[in-house]
Design a protein around this motif. Structure first.
Motif, PDB file in Angstrom:
ATOM      1  N   ALA A 197     -10.662  -6.280  26.615  1.00 35.53           N
ATOM      2  CA  ALA A 197      -9.517  -5.622  26.696  1.00 35.53           C
ATOM      3  C   ALA A 197      -8.319  -6.746  27.290  1.00 35.53           C
ATOM      4  O   ALA A 197      -7.364  -6.194  27.273  1.00 35.53           O
ATOM      5  CB  ALA A 197      -9.627  -4.501  27.543  1.00 35.53           C
TER       6      ALA A 197
ATOM      7  N   ARG B 251      -3.248  -1.284  32.614  1.00 33.71           N
ATOM      8  CA  ARG B 251      -3.462  -2.209  33.344  1.00 33.71           C
ATOM      9  C   ARG B 251      -3.431  -1.853  34.752  1.00 33.71           C
ATOM     10  O   ARG B 251      -2.404  -2.165  35.492  1.00 33.71           O
ATOM     11  CB  ARG B 251      -2.206  -3.331  33.107  1.00 33.71           C
TER      12      ARG B 251
ATOM     13  N   GLN C  28      -6.024  -1.740  28.294  1.00 34.98           N
ATOM     14  CA  GLN C  28      -5.132  -2.244  27.341  1.00 34.98           C
ATOM     15  C   GLN C  28      -3.719  -1.439  27.364  1.00 34.98           C
ATOM     16  O   GLN C  28      -2.729  -1.955  27.079  1.00 34.98           O
ATOM     17  CB  GLN C  28      -5.481  -2.248  25.934  1.00 34.98           C
TER      18      GLN C  28
END
Length: 344
Positions: free
Chosen positions: A251, A226, A223
């Protein structure tokens, strides 16, 4: 539930039951299944020519330790990669050193300068064997790290940064950089790595063991940053991989571009002292080939609407062709597939 449905569920594993038959009613399961379909799985520990050749032949990802490859075995591996288009995962052997140290055995540190030179040698051999310049899956090469020591691992990346940066940016390979837990949050270490290397074009190595990297650690990490790719270390079995992919979905990490996993299947599918080479190779090919066939079967069931769609197909004009294919996937006789499908 019919006998054939029970057999299919047993073959595919209990963790896939909802994914086979309830996908339309379970969006979460559908998302996990989509991640499974694009995760490349490597059978690691296949550093002998007699092991990686049958694995490559049956179109399964091959995993080796660079320090266990002789020059001849390295040439054979390059040839197998080119001949069979095999995906290849190459490890430094650091996790083995770590396990030996935990067991109180002598475990000298690895010579990463030599390891990176061997990586270069393997890449050169692949290029030499690939005279036709066929497009091949790029080998995945694990960067230097120190298992269990976050700062030491980061220092190794800085020390070997020139090689890693070049491999990430221009090399005919992809780099896996394992991230350890430690004093700094994983997202902070990842940001420091991207700043040090000047790129985020690498896969982050995540341990499959929850004690080394918890579900919360993975969810928070994805989260926050990325990553462009993830590799789950030690996750050959779906029982280890599927929970990690479920955490990725939690997530909202469905957009992570590249996914892979590795683990050693040898203990579970073969190996006993004194087995002949042919027996060992046959059992490897059978075990890994079965995984490939089951993956194909899973994709087919998804495309046809699960078991209900398959049952309809087996009652239609293409029943024999489909039964022959299912029999190949499950290792059954064609007539047995049709018989099981007809039984309530």
């Amino acid at each position: 539930m019919t006998p054939l449905q029970r057999m299919l569920e047993a073959a595919l594993g209990v963790e896939h039951r909802m994914m086979l038959f309830d996908l339309r009613d379970d969006p979460f399961a559908s998302r996990v299944k989509a991640l499974q379909d694009r995760t490349t799985i490597f059978a690691s520990g296949l550093s002998r020519t007699a092991d990686f050749t049958p694995a490559a032949w049956c179109e399964h990802g091959v995993g080796v330790k660079i320090g266990e490859l002789s020059d001849r075995a390295m040439r054979d591996l390059a040839r197998a990669i080119v001949t069979y288009g095999a995906a290849c995962f190459v490890d430094t052997g650091e996790f083995g050193r770590f396990k030996r140290s935990l067991a109180g055995k002598a475990a000298a540190g690895l010579d990463f300068d030599r390891i990176l030179a061997r990586y270069d040698q393997l890449l050169d051999m692949i290029a030499e064997e690939n005279e036709a310049e066929e497009r091949l899956p790029p080998p995945l090469l694990v960067a230097p790290d120190n298992v269990g020591d976050q700062q030491a691992s980061f220092d190794l990346v800085r020390r070997h940064g020139d090689w890693i940066r070049a491999a990430c940016t221009w090399g005919p390979c992809e780099v896996i950089i394992p991230i350890q837990l430690g004093a700094r949050p994983p997202a902070e270490i990842y940001d420091a790595l991207t700043q040090t290397l000047g790129t985020n074009h690498f896969r982050v190595g995540i341990p499959s063991n929850a004690s080394a990297f918890s579900a919360r650690d993975l969810i928070d990490f994805v989260q926050s940053v990325r990553p462009t790719g993830l590799h789950f270390l030690g996750a050959f079995a779906q029982s280890r991989l599927t929970p990690r992919l479920a955490q990725l979905v939690k997530a909202d990490g469905d957009d992570v571009g590249k996914l892979s996993a590795d683990g050693n299947p040898l203990r579970s599918v073969i190996v006993k002292p004194g087995q002949g080479g042919h027996v060992r190779a046959d059992r490897l090919a059978a075990a890994l080939g079965q995984r490939h066939r089951i993956a194909e079967l899973r994709s087919y069931l998804d495309a046809t609407g699960g078991f209900d769609g398959l049952a309809g197909d087996l009652a239609g004009p293409d029943a024999r062709r489909i039964a022959r294919w299912i029999a190949w996937a499950l290792g059954l006789a064609e007539r047995d597939v049709i018989s099981l499908a007809q039984r309530a």
